[in-house]
Design a protein around this motif. Structure first.
Motif, mmCIF file in Angstrom:
data_model
loop_
_atom_site.group_PDB
_atom_site.id
_atom_site.type_symbol
_atom_site.label_atom_id
_atom_site.label_comp_id
_atom_site.label_asym_id
_atom_site.label_seq_id
_atom_site.Cartn_x
_atom_site.Cartn_y
_atom_site.Cartn_z
ATOM 1 N N ALA A 65 40.926 46.377 59.373
ATOM 2 C CA ALA A 65 42.200 46.881 59.881
ATOM 3 C C ALA A 65 42.982 45.774 60.569
ATOM 4 O O ALA A 65 44.209 45.682 60.438
ATOM 5 N N GLY A 66 42.260 44.902 61.278
ATOM 6 C CA GLY A 66 42.921 43.775 61.932
ATOM 7 C C GLY A 66 43.608 42.854 60.938
ATOM 8 O O GLY A 66 44.710 42.347 61.203
ATOM 9 N N SER A 67 42.978 42.647 59.789
ATOM 10 C CA SER A 67 43.610 41.801 58.772
ATOM 11 C C SER A 67 44.863 42.461 58.209
ATOM 12 O O SER A 67 45.836 41.785 57.867
ATOM 13 N N GLY A 68 44.866 43.795 58.130
ATOM 14 C CA GLY A 68 46.061 44.508 57.694
ATOM 15 C C GLY A 68 47.193 44.390 58.699
ATOM 16 O O GLY A 68 48.359 44.176 58.332
ATOM 17 N N MET B 107 43.228 32.782 55.354
ATOM 18 C CA MET B 107 42.089 32.099 55.984
ATOM 19 C C MET B 107 41.695 32.774 57.291
ATOM 20 O O MET B 107 40.502 32.958 57.583
ATOM 21 N N ALA B 108 42.698 33.159 58.078
ATOM 22 C CA ALA B 108 42.404 33.849 59.343
ATOM 23 C C ALA B 108 41.728 35.191 59.083
ATOM 24 O O ALA B 108 40.780 35.575 59.787
ATOM 25 N N SER B 109 42.203 35.911 58.064
ATOM 26 C CA SER B 109 41.603 37.200 57.727
ATOM 27 C C SER B 109 40.163 37.031 57.263
ATOM 28 O O SER B 109 39.283 37.822 57.638
ATOM 29 N N CYS B 110 39.917 36.002 56.437
ATOM 30 C CA CYS B 110 38.548 35.745 55.980
ATOM 31 C C CYS B 110 37.627 35.418 57.153
ATOM 32 O O CYS B 110 36.476 35.862 57.200
ATOM 33 N N GLU C 254 32.667 39.343 61.538
ATOM 34 C CA GLU C 254 32.118 40.686 61.748
ATOM 35 C C GLU C 254 31.059 41.010 60.699
ATOM 36 O O GLU C 254 30.064 41.677 60.987
ATOM 37 N N MET C 255 31.245 40.491 59.482
ATOM 38 C CA MET C 255 30.280 40.742 58.417
ATOM 39 C C MET C 255 28.920 40.143 58.748
ATOM 40 O O MET C 255 27.883 40.776 58.530
ATOM 41 N N GLN D 107 44.611 46.816 53.182
ATOM 42 C CA GLN D 107 43.512 46.538 54.107
ATOM 43 C C GLN D 107 43.229 47.718 55.029
ATOM 44 O O GLN D 107 42.073 47.987 55.366
ATOM 45 N N LEU D 108 44.263 48.430 55.412
ATOM 46 C CA LEU D 108 44.042 49.637 56.215
ATOM 47 C C LEU D 108 43.325 50.710 55.393
ATOM 48 O O LEU D 108 42.491 51.459 55.917
ATOM 49 N N LEU D 109 43.643 50.777 54.102
ATOM 50 C CA LEU D 109 42.946 51.709 53.221
ATOM 51 C C LEU D 109 41.471 51.332 53.089
ATOM 52 O O LEU D 109 40.585 52.191 53.173
ATOM 53 N N VAL D 110 41.204 50.045 52.901
ATOM 54 C CA VAL D 110 39.811 49.579 52.816
ATOM 55 C C VAL D 110 39.073 49.887 54.116
ATOM 56 O O VAL D 110 37.923 50.352 54.107
ATOM 57 N N ALA D 111 39.733 49.642 55.254
ATOM 58 C CA ALA D 111 39.110 49.929 56.546
ATOM 59 C C ALA D 111 38.788 51.412 56.688
ATOM 60 O O ALA D 111 37.720 51.792 57.192
ATOM 61 N N SER D 112 39.698 52.265 56.228
ATOM 62 C CA SER D 112 39.475 53.707 56.299
ATOM 63 C C SER D 112 38.286 54.123 55.432
ATOM 64 O O SER D 112 37.458 54.944 55.843
ATOM 65 N N ILE D 113 38.197 53.553 54.235
ATOM 66 C CA ILE D 113 37.083 53.879 53.341
ATOM 67 C C ILE D 113 35.753 53.461 53.958
ATOM 68 O O ILE D 113 34.768 54.213 53.945
ATOM 69 N N VAL D 114 35.720 52.248 54.526
ATOM 70 C CA VAL D 114 34.487 51.755 55.156
ATOM 71 C C VAL D 114 34.123 52.618 56.360
ATOM 72 O O VAL D 114 32.949 52.961 56.564
#
Length: 202
Positions: free
Chosen positions: A33-36, A67-70, A76-77, A185-192
């Motif tokens: 979500a932060g990356s979004g 790069m910042a998002s990665c 966190e990963m 990215q918010l969608l991916v965060a929601s799914i996770v």
């Protein structure tokens, strides 16, 4: 090959099979979500600041954002994978990352190609990057939460929509880059997040 070598090879093979057949739990919804939010912020800044439509400034900002998002997601990963996968953490991370490496390399190669040989066609790059992200998600979807192909479909459709919209004036729009990534990215965060809640309930 000695019996010890065979045994070690068998262990590596078993670990690899376990990693391939398990759902990767290293992705964290907060970082995603932060990356979004970061993508939205960069798009907003580019829409307000003068000179950011220049191709060099435009793509430098988005490469730095990627790069910042990665870094955010990767940090966190590493923490979550160690907690959820224990001794398999390294193998799980390796398998997850390898699915996205071809898309990342292709995206960097396309930027270099267009910048050097076809600068007038750089307007196509945001849409192509979105398509590459979708392909990376689809490639990794076997080890990600079951609903993740929905995010892959979002990026795929957005990629071609952005290409169609940008084809009208060949402009580098910060929102055509930022909004699809922010929402995606918010969608991916929601799914996770939902997958994690389901696992906790189960």
């Amino acid at each position: 090959m000695t019996d010890l070598d065979r045994a070690l090879a068998d262990i590596v093979e078993i670990r690899s099979r376990l990693a391939l057949s398990s759902t990767f739990l290293g992705l964290g919804p907060a970082a995603l979500a932060g990356s979004g939010v970061l993508a939205f912020g960069v798009a907003l800044a580019q829409s307000l600041l003068p000179g950011t439509s220049d191709p060099l400034a435009y793509f430098a900002a988005w490469v730095a954002t990627a790069m910042a998002s990665c870094g955010l997601i990767g940090g966190e990963m590493l923490r979550r994978a160690e907690r959820h996968h224990g001794g398999l953490a390294d193998q799980m991370i390796r398998e997850a990352v390898l699915h996205f490496v071809p898309a990342g390399v292709a995206g960097a190669a396309l930027l270099a190609f267009f910048a050097r040989f076809a600068p007038a066609d750089l307007w196509m790059l945001p849409g192509l990057w979105l398509v590459l992200v979708s392909l990376g998600i689809f490639a990794a979807s076997r080890s990600l939460p079951r609903a993740m192909p929905l995010a892959g479909a979002w990026y795929f459709v957005c990629g071609f929509a952005v290409l169609l919209l940008a084809a009208e004036n060949h402009a580098l729009s910060p929102w055509l880059m930022g909004l699809p990534f922010a929402i995606g990215q918010l969608l991916v965060a929601s799914i996770v997040h939902r997958a994690g809640e389901a696992d906790n309930v189960g």
